[in-house]
Motif scaffolding. Structure first.
Motif, short mmCIF file in Angstrom:
data_model
loop_
_atom_site.label_atom_id
_atom_site.label_comp_id
_atom_site.label_asym_id
_atom_site.label_seq_id
_atom_site.Cartn_x
_atom_site.Cartn_y
_atom_site.Cartn_z
N CYS A 93 -4.51 2.48 8.42
CA CYS A 93 -4.44 3.26 7.19
C CYS A 93 -5.80 3.21 6.50
O CYS A 93 -6.42 2.15 6.43
N THR A 101 0.03 4.34 0.46
CA THR A 101 -0.31 5.33 1.47
C THR A 101 0.49 5.12 2.75
O THR A 101 1.04 6.06 3.33
N CYS A 102 0.58 3.88 3.18
CA CYS A 102 1.22 3.61 4.47
C CYS A 102 2.54 2.87 4.32
O CYS A 102 3.12 2.43 5.31
N CYS A 127 0.86 -1.19 0.00
CA CYS A 127 0.00 0.00 0.00
C CYS A 127 0.90 1.24 0.00
O CYS A 127 1.78 1.37 0.85
N THR A 148 -6.54 3.74 3.34
CA THR A 148 -6.51 3.17 1.99
C THR A 148 -6.65 1.65 2.04
O THR A 148 -7.43 1.06 1.31
N CYS A 149 -5.89 1.01 2.90
CA CYS A 149 -5.84 -0.46 2.91
C CYS A 149 -6.53 -1.04 4.13
O CYS A 149 -6.51 -2.25 4.32
#
Ligand code: ZN
Length: 413
Positions: free
Chosen positions: A247, A192-193, A190, A249-250
């Motif tokens: 997170c 994002t994180c 991911c 996103t995930c």
């Protein structure tokens, strides 16, 4: 607690444990599953048959028992298998092996069942693992330390799944080798994180229950000394870390699905059903866990006129009786292009002509197999008037009796 110089067999205390893998298969009224320590104790009536545990016949040889144990232990060892039930399963397998690998205990087990195997006179010495302190030690003893040192174990993230990609290639590509671009969807880090699963600005925290070790240990005193029971930490699933603010996103998984393009080199000589393993190209594990492998399963399209068996290719060459008798030249398709092959005068049916080095390559050698031309002499089933006359003339010259074999001739048709 009483202590003396003599081993004292203590009664087993029944611990309501996590469900063990076989509980479901048992009678619903059976006692709750129990943790089996390394040492053996008088059996509970719900105990599975030890031969059944190892999946061997009652008459199995020592070698068969050892082989079965090694296979199951490699499959269920808690350092390898992250299934929460693996630990109990491994214990059960271990337990069965301890009895069945000892000729005396095995004999008593065969005669009296589990109680017999465990209660033999003077048996305390071999009732369990002497000197072993944990799974890893047992593992090391059998498998040469492949699992790593038990005490050094830290929390480890779960690994990602293996993936399979079915790749279709042509007959020629299989023989000559090729490079193929493949595209597939995979759970990847991911962005994002960066795979941690924690919301940016936050960090995963060390699991308070296992202090980041990923495993919990319980120590018991037994007649053989300390027995350490190791299991994956239930709080962090053995990862050693906990994501408190996931997170977005995930959702804390650390992975998102993405498209991946990859160039795969197909070696010359590959065949239908072969698989190419690309390590680390499978699914990523959750929260930064190691990736699995990608298996590229190769499917080879058939050739219109060549058949393949390993490194050998076969071509069936139909020729007429006149060509067989008088000789000819035929064109044979090979993977290197068409080739002219001479059929000598007087060639017999089922003659095989070998084109050396025109087969498929050996995968691990530079040499190639052969192409076998199988001569198929075909007898005509229909003749023109002229052809019939010529063959009759041939037969007369050779002094052969011909005709009268078919109904059409008899009726003068
Ligand atoms: Zn994320």
């Amino acid at each position: 607690m009483r202590r003396s110089g003599r081993p004292i067999r203590r009664r087993r205390t029944t611990v309501p444990a996590r469900r063990d893998p076989f509980e479901r298969a048992r009678d619903a009224s059976a006692a709750p599953a129990t943790l089996h320590p390394y040492t053996s104790y008088p059996m509970a009536t719900t105990e599975r048959d030890l031969y059944e545990v190892l999946g061997v016949e009652r008459g199995a040889s020592d070698a068969e028992i050892k082989r079965a144990f090694r296979k199951l232990a490699q499959q269920w060892h808690p350092d390898v298998n992250t299934d929460p039930e693996a630990q109990e399963r491994f214990k059960e397998i271990n337990d069965a092996y301890q009895v069945l690998s000892d000729p005396q205990r095995r004999q008593r087990y065969d005669m009296f069942g589990r109680a017999g195997a465990d209660n033999g006179a003077g048996n305390a010495g071999n009732a369990g693992f002497e000197g072993f302190s944990g799974f890893s030690d047992i593992f090391d003893a059998f498998f040469g330390g492949a699992a790593g040192g038990g005490n050094a174990r830290r929390g480890r993230p779960q690994g990602g799944a293996d993936l399979r990609y079915d790749l279709r290639i042509s007959f020629e590509e299989a023989i000559k080798g090729t490079d193929k671009e493949i595209e597939f969807h995979v759970l990847d880090r991911c962005e994002t994180c960066s795979g941690t699963g924690a919301k940016p600005g936050t960090d995963p925290t060390t699991c308070p229950q296992c202090d980041g070790r990923g495993e919990v240990r319980s120590v018991r005193q037994t007649m053989l000394g300390q027995m350490v029971n190791v299991s994956a930490c239930p709080r962090c699933r053995g990862e050693g870390k906990i994501v408190e603010t996931p997170c977005e996103t995930c959702k804390g998984d650390g992975r998102t699905e993405r498209k991946r393009n990859l160039r795969v080199t197909i070696p010359p000589g590959i065949d239908e059903g072969h698989q190419i393993r690309l390590t680390n190209e499978g699914e990523l594990g959750p929260r930064g866990g190691p990736p699995g492998s990608l298996y590229v399963a190769v499917h080879v399209a058939p050739h219109p006129s060549l058949k393949r068996d390993g490194t050998e290719l076969y071509y069936e060459a139909p020729i007429s009786i006149a060509q067989a008798a008088l000789g000819t030249r035929i064109t044979v398709p090979t993977v290197d292009g068409d080739e002219e092959v001479e059929i000598k005068a007087g060639t017999q049916p089922d003659t095989e002509i070998r084109l050396r080095g025109k087969g498929a390559p050996h995968l691990r050698r530079s040499s190639r197999g052969d192409l076998h031309v199988l001569v198929d002499v075909q007898v005509p089933t229909k003749l023109s008037k002229k052809q019939r006359e010529l063959l009759e003339a041939y037969a007369k010259d050779a002094g052969e009796t011909v005709g009268g074999g078919g109904l059409r001739e008899k009726l003068g048709l």
